[in-house]
Design an enzyme around this catalytic site. Structure first.
Site, mmCIF file in Angstrom:
data_model
loop_
_atom_site.group_PDB
_atom_site.id
_atom_site.type_symbol
_atom_site.label_atom_id
_atom_site.label_comp_id
_atom_site.label_asym_id
_atom_site.label_seq_id
_atom_site.Cartn_x
_atom_site.Cartn_y
_atom_site.Cartn_z
ATOM 1 C CG ASN A 174 -9.290 -86.582 3.804
ATOM 2 O OD1 ASN A 174 -10.461 -86.523 4.115
ATOM 3 N ND2 ASN A 174 -8.967 -87.557 3.143
ATOM 4 C CG HIS A 198 -7.158 -92.964 3.317
ATOM 5 N ND1 HIS A 198 -7.958 -92.728 2.376
ATOM 6 C CD2 HIS A 198 -6.649 -93.964 3.525
ATOM 7 C CE1 HIS A 198 -7.506 -93.666 1.437
ATOM 8 N NE2 HIS A 198 -6.848 -94.469 2.291
ATOM 9 C CB SER A 226 -4.381 -92.367 8.688
ATOM 10 O OG SER A 226 -3.903 -93.752 8.639
ATOM 11 C CG ASP A 263 -5.718 -90.853 0.045
ATOM 12 O OD1 ASP A 263 -6.345 -89.963 0.631
ATOM 13 O OD2 ASP A 263 -6.218 -91.737 -0.709
#
Length: 223
Positions: free
Chosen positions: A111, A113, A140, A149
């Site tokens: 992912n 973020h 990030s 996260d």
């Protein structure tokens, strides 16, 4: 580049600007990936149009059709596994994923973020960064773990915070960095340079104590 392209699936909920960065990298030959499907939980997501224009199969799985998060994630997992990707990329997929789903793709789910993790986990990162008075913000790329996260960070893209910034202007600069660092992280994964072992990310066989940073204007090839 040599070897077969890495088979990936991209999950989206919105405009798909990071998806477009992957498509551009694929088409330019700098990103050795095979995007086997783009899946959205929202049928109106513009990223589906981007995928169709690029000849990529698309699928829609509306989350409102399911009674629970777990039921949705099980259907999503089955849809993903039909095309057998080696990497699942969250690109603006606005869903909190269940632990079972995350565990199924451990080490193969990433992912991006919009903050320099571990700072500002969760939502409203740009507003929170401005309220905190930080002088540096960014994005990030990280492996996804059950904790929100909190997975191992692969690479970061910092931006300076200006005195006259508002959340929108800051978000625009962060988005620019996202479109640079996310393809870089995916390229490293495709080339076998990055992997997740236990709770850490490794680059070229070495544990990442501090994530590499791609500065604005820096050539990604220098990392």
């Amino acid at each position: 580049m040599t070897g077969s392209p890495l088979p990936v699936v991209v999950l989206i909920s919105g405009s798909g600007s990071n998806l477009q960065a992957f498509i551009d990298g694929r088409d330019e030959g700098s990103l050795p990936i095979d995007i086997r499907a783009v899946i959205s939980n929202k049928p109106e997501a513009y990223g589906l149009v981007r995928a169709e224009q690029a000849g990529i199969p698309t699928r829609v799985l509306p989350h409102r059709d399911f009674d629970s998060r777990e039921a949705y994630d099980e259907a999503l997992r089955a849809m993903i596994d039909e095309v057998a990707p080696e990497l699942v990329i969250l690109a603006g997929f606005m869903r909190i994923l269940s632990t079972g789903f995350v565990d199924h793709y451990q080490g193969r789910l990433i992912n991006i973020h919009p903050s320099l993790l571990p700072a500002f986990r969760g939502l409203d990162t740009h507003q929170r960064a401005l309220a905190a008075g930080v002088r540096e913000h960014g994005c990030s790329v990280h492996f996804v773990t059950p904790d929100l996260d909190a997975g191992p960070v692969i690479v970061q893209g910092p931006v300076a915070v200006h005195d006259n910034d508002d959340p929108q202007s800051l978000a625009e600069r962060v988005h620019g960095q996202e479109h640079r660092v996310y393809p870089l992280a995916v390229r490293w994964l495709a080339e076998g340079r990055v992997e997740m072992r236990g709770e850490r990310a490794y680059l070229d066989g070495m544990p990442l104590v501090t994530a590499p940073r791609l500065e604005p204007g820096q050539d990604p090839g220098t990392l």
